[in-house]
Design an enzyme around this catalytic site. Structure first.
Site, PDB file in Angstrom:
ATOM      1  N   SER A  66       0.868  -1.170   0.000  1.00 39.46           N
ATOM      2  CA  SER A  66       0.000   0.000   0.000  1.00 39.46           C
ATOM      3  C   SER A  66       0.907   1.223   0.000  1.00 39.46           C
ATOM      4  O   SER A  66       2.081   1.131   0.367  1.00 39.46           O
ATOM      5  CB  SER A  66      -0.884  -0.001   1.250  1.00 39.46           C
ATOM      6  OG  SER A  66      -1.469   1.270   1.468  1.00 39.46           O
TER       7      SER A  66
ATOM      8  N   SER B 121      32.802  42.177  -1.021  1.00 40.91           N
ATOM      9  CA  SER B 121      31.999  43.379  -1.200  1.00 40.91           C
ATOM     10  C   SER B 121      32.053  43.853  -2.644  1.00 40.91           C
ATOM     11  O   SER B 121      33.086  43.740  -3.312  1.00 40.91           O
ATOM     12  CB  SER B 121      32.506  44.505  -0.286  1.00 40.91           C
ATOM     13  OG  SER B 121      31.816  45.714  -0.533  1.00 40.91           O
TER      14      SER B 121
ATOM     15  N   LYS C  97      37.768  43.787   0.640  1.00 41.47           N
ATOM     16  CA  LYS C  97      37.059  43.234   1.795  1.00 41.47           C
ATOM     17  C   LYS C  97      36.832  41.738   1.593  1.00 41.47           C
ATOM     18  O   LYS C  97      36.406  41.291   0.531  1.00 41.47           O
ATOM     19  CB  LYS C  97      35.726  43.942   1.987  1.00 41.47           C
ATOM     20  CG  LYS C  97      35.069  43.680   3.337  1.00 41.47           C
ATOM     21  CD  LYS C  97      33.826  44.577   3.499  1.00 41.47           C
ATOM     22  CE  LYS C  97      33.297  44.534   4.916  1.00 41.47           C
ATOM     23  NZ  LYS C  97      32.817  43.212   5.312  1.00 41.47           N
ATOM     24  N   VAL C  98      37.107  40.964   2.636  1.00 34.47           N
ATOM     25  CA  VAL C  98      36.883  39.523   2.610  1.00 34.47           C
ATOM     26  C   VAL C  98      36.028  39.152   3.816  1.00 34.47           C
ATOM     27  O   VAL C  98      36.373  39.483   4.956  1.00 34.47           O
ATOM     28  CB  VAL C  98      38.214  38.738   2.626  1.00 34.47           C
ATOM     29  CG1 VAL C  98      37.926  37.237   2.628  1.00 34.47           C
ATOM     30  CG2 VAL C  98      39.081  39.115   1.437  1.00 34.47           C
TER      31      VAL C  98
END
Length: 461
Positions: A141, A320, A326-327
């Protein structure tokens, strides 16, 4: 699914249905496609694989019990194995949000396997055919097979993917804790100065937290090994051979090499979705711990000039579109998002688990999707966290030393000598005048050899 402009006509109990000629699925699947255009997402590959395992195992058991003629059984097994291998995935087209309990999904599998098995026998889809209900769904089923497929897919994914990923994370955190153990730094409680601590000690805490989750997950996974195949509609084992349950579960275990077993009570199995709920609770707790760990690492690496900057993370991509150079802690942020999704998934599985009435839970498609999605997300996120972040973490020892020596928490080292109240005044004066604890003590003529020794951070860890 199909780009074909030709169709064939099939019939079910409600009448005629037009189906793309190159589709292996049939009338009931097509009705579900037309009725449930909700999310555009089908159930996961791991679930479809589990359906194939169940259908192949059922055909073998029914053949051994003399209920299914060998030629049909062998064709069904071959077609079901193609489902297991992913060859027929394009023909599994029912939306996650479908008829309750997963009837449409079960019929999708039955129809695809029946038509492919018919083709394997050399018959046409318009001719003498293997029947999706009478042959492929024999002794089954939706109510027992869908439920069992959740357990099979969950267990396979946890054992083969998630547990190894959790172990990998634990091993790397443990290795990193040993590597960073020589580095002294300031501890922080309430995000304010506290006693000194070794950087490696912080990481050892992370490692043991993950290690404990590993054991909890192992224990919770054991509940998934109960599969109620043979319960059929409501647990009464209607329309099955007396040896069917034992044989079909034995075959599933052989196929997966996992220790599946009959439920302690078939009716409890049919009524409830206990195992996914229990595992999701562990995954929710794991997600909470991962959020804490990744948030800590973001704090410890914050800066690099205006934050703690006590560790550095591997640079994996620019952070960014406007600020050059920027990291960001991108991998940690990704893991945090995954964890938010897992926590939300636990709430979804819990509320769906409460929605069962009497002999069955009709929310199983939602439970299957959410439960297996959580396992998949964590299984993918953890190796990324290890290889692209944890393994490349390095200590900024000078910053650690600078913050530690400036910490007001050092005054705790002398409180047992000069008393709590006097130590508090010394700390408060150092804070107000923006000078070190040692400077205050020296001005007050209290910087004795005993006090100097008590102020040594290495003696406090």
């Amino acid at each position: 699914m199909s780009s074909s402009k030709t169709f064939r006509i099939e019939r079910d109990t409600l009448g005629e249905v037009r189906i793309p000629s190159d589709a292996y699925y049939g009338a009931q699947t097509q009705r579900a496609v037309e009725n449930y255009q909700i999310s555009g997402r089908s159930l996961p590959r791991s679930f479809i694989r589990a359906q194939g395992i169940i259908k192949a195992s059922a055909a073998k058991a029914n053949m051994e019990n003399g209920l299914l003629q060998p030629s049909y059984a062998k064709a069904i097994i071959k077609a079901a194995e193609e489902v297991v291998d992913g060859t027929l995935d394009d023909h599994f087209v029912v939306d996650v949000y479908q008829a309750g309990a997963g009837t449409s999904q079960n019929m999708n599998a039955n129809e695809v396997i029946a038509n492919r098995a018919t083709e394997i026998l050399g018959e046409t889809l318009e001719g003498n055919r293997i029947h999706p209900n009478d042959h492929v769904n024999m002794s089954q089923s939706t109510n027992d097979t869908f439920h069992a497929a959740i357990h099979i897919a969950g267990a396979e994914n946890i054992v083969h993917r998630l547990l190894p990923a959790v172990q990998q994370l634990h091993n790397e955190l443990k290795r990193k804790s040993i590597e960073l153990m020589p580095v002294m730094k300031s501890g922080r409680t309430h995000l304010h100065d506290a006693l000194p601590i070794r950087l490696g000690q912080e990481f050892s805490g992370y490692a043991e937290t993950v290690h404990e989750i590993y054991h909890q997950l192992e224990k919770a996974t054991d509940y998934l090994y109960e599969i109620g195949l043979g319960g059929t509609a409501i647990g009464t084992r209607n329309n099955i051979h007396p040896q069917y349950s034992e044989k079909v579960i034995k075959e599933v275990s052989r196929f997966t090499n996992l220790p599946f077993r009959e439920p302690v009570d078939m009716f409890s199995f049919m009524q409830n979705t206990n195992a996914p709920i229990r595992v999701m609770l562990v995954l929710k707790e794991f997600a909470m711990h991962l959020i804490k760990i990744t948030s800590d690492l973001r704090l410890l690496s914050s800066g690099p000039r205006t934050g703690f900057a006590e560790i550095t993370l591997p640079s994996v991509q620019p952070g960014s579109t406007i600020m050059p150079g920027k990291v960001n802690p991108a991998v940690l942020e990704m893991v945090h998002m995954v964890c938010c999704q897992v926590i939300g998934g636990e709430a979804s599985v819990t509320t769906a688990g409460m929605a069962g009435q009497l002999e069955i839970n009709v929310m199983m498609p939602l439970i299957a999707h959410t439960f297996l999605d959580a396992i998949e997300l964590l299984s993918n996120a953890l190796p990324t966290l290890v290889t692209k972040c944890i393994s490349g973490i390095e200590a900024e020892e000078e910053n650690c030393k600078q913050w530690m020596n400036a910490s007001l928490g050092l005054v705790t080292g002398i409180s047992s000598i000069v008393g709590y109240d006097r130590a508090s005044k010394i700390g408060m004066e150092a804070d107000e005048r923006k000078i070190s604890i040692q400077q205050v003590l020296e001005e007050q003529g209290l910087l004795t050899p005993e006090i100097e020794k008590a102020l040594d951070p290495k003696g406090m860890v």
